[in-house]
Scaffold this motif. Structure first.
Motif, PDB file in Angstrom:
ATOM      1  N   SER A  25       0.861  -1.234   0.064  1.00 59.67           N
ATOM      2  CA  SER A  25      -0.118  -0.039  -0.101  1.00 59.67           C
ATOM      3  C   SER A  25       0.709   1.288  -0.049  1.00 59.67           C
ATOM      4  O   SER A  25       0.480   2.228  -0.493  1.00 59.67           O
ATOM      5  CB  SER A  25      -0.949   0.069   1.267  1.00 59.67           C
ATOM      6  N   LEU A  70       2.611   1.091  -3.672  1.00 56.23           N
ATOM      7  CA  LEU A  70       1.886   1.319  -4.898  1.00 56.23           C
ATOM      8  C   LEU A  70       0.805   2.751  -4.688  1.00 56.23           C
ATOM      9  O   LEU A  70       0.857   3.276  -5.746  1.00 56.23           O
ATOM     10  CB  LEU A  70       1.118   0.224  -5.628  1.00 56.23           C
ATOM     11  N   GLU A  71       0.385   3.094  -3.608  1.00 54.66           N
ATOM     12  CA  GLU A  71      -0.675   3.905  -3.480  1.00 54.66           C
ATOM     13  C   GLU A  71      -0.197   5.207  -2.869  1.00 54.66           C
ATOM     14  O   GLU A  71      -0.857   6.266  -2.301  1.00 54.66           O
ATOM     15  CB  GLU A  71      -1.952   3.358  -2.640  1.00 54.66           C
ATOM     16  N   ASP A  72       1.275   5.000  -2.275  1.00 56.15           N
ATOM     17  CA  ASP A  72       1.602   6.136  -1.646  1.00 56.15           C
ATOM     18  C   ASP A  72       1.076   6.592  -0.214  1.00 56.15           C
ATOM     19  O   ASP A  72       0.724   7.938   0.030  1.00 56.15           O
ATOM     20  CB  ASP A  72       1.696   7.769  -2.581  1.00 56.15           C
ATOM     21  N   LEU A  73       0.487   5.526   0.148  1.00 56.81           N
ATOM     22  CA  LEU A  73      -0.285   5.741   1.571  1.00 56.81           C
ATOM     23  C   LEU A  73       0.796   5.739   2.710  1.00 56.81           C
ATOM     24  O   LEU A  73       1.613   4.992   2.912  1.00 56.81           O
ATOM     25  CB  LEU A  73      -1.215   4.519   1.870  1.00 56.81           C
TER      26      LEU A  73
END
Length: 169
Positions: free
Chosen positions: A127, A130-133
Motif C-alpha cells: 500500500s 503502490l498507493e503512496d499511503l
C-alpha cells in the motif's frame, strides 16, 4: 567469574536447522508469553479501531459510495456497518483464540499467527509502495509495529522449541 557463552553473529545452517529436543516438561519461555501478549494487544487495537469506526461511520459512509439494490441509503449504510463489525469481530476473536493456543504451546497456531503477521506487513508495504499511503499512527503504523514484534517473539528459538517440545524426533 565466568562469562556467559555467547553465540556467534553468523551460524552455519546446519546448526540453525538442528531440531529441538523432546522435552514435554519445558517451562514456557518469555518469548512465547511476549508473543501471546502482543497478539492480545493486536486484538485490543482491533477493538479500538472498531470503536472509532463505529463512532465515525456516518462520515466514512458518506465519503464512500455504498449502493445496494433494493435498500435505501440509510439501510445500505447500516448494512455496511453491520458487515464490517461482524467480520472484524470474527478476526478479533480469532486473534484471542490464537493467543490462548500459543500460550498452551500449539506450534500450528504460532505458525499461522506469524504467517498472518507477514501478510499484514506485506500489505502495508505494498500500500505504501503502490498507493503512496503514508504509514502513520492513523493508518497502519501501530499494526505494522505489533506484527513486527510478534514475528520477532514467536520466531525465536525458545518459542519454537516450546511449541515443538512434545514432538519426538
Amino acid at each position: 567469574m565466568t562469562s556467559p557463552a555467547k553465540r556467534p553473529s553468523y551460524e552455519p545452517a546446519r546448526r540453525l536447522l538442528k531440531p529441538t529436543g523432546y522435552d514435554p516438561d519445558m517451562k514456557r519461555p518469555v518469548t512465547t508469553v511476549a508473543g501471546a501478549v502482543l497478539v492480545f494487544l493486536r486484538a485490543v487495537v482491533g477493538l479500538l479501531f472498531l470503536a472509532e469506526l463505529g463512532l465515525n461511520w456516518n462520515l466514512v459512509a458518506t465519503q464512500s459510495a455504498i449502493a445496494i439494490d433494493g435498500l435505501t441509503d440509510a439501510e445500505a449504510i447500516g448494512f455496511g456497518l453491520t458487515v464490517i463489525l461482524v467480520a472484524a469481530a470474527v478476526v478479533i476473536l480469532a486473534d484471542v483464540a490464537f493467543a490462548i493456543l500459543i500460550l498452551r504451546g500449539h506450534n500450528w497456531a504460532r505458525v499461522v499467527v506469524m504467517f498472518v503477521a507477514v501478510l499484514s506487513i506485506s500489505v502495508a508495504f505494498i500500500s505504501w509502495w503502490l498507493e503512496d499511503l503514508e504509514i502513520t499512527l492513523k493508518t497502519s503504523l501501530l499494526s505494522t509495529a505489533l506484527d513486527t514484534l510478534i514475528l520477532l517473539a514467536l520466531s525465536s528459538r525458545s518459542a519454537a522449541a516450546y511449541a515443538r517440545r512434545n514432538e519426538r524426533r
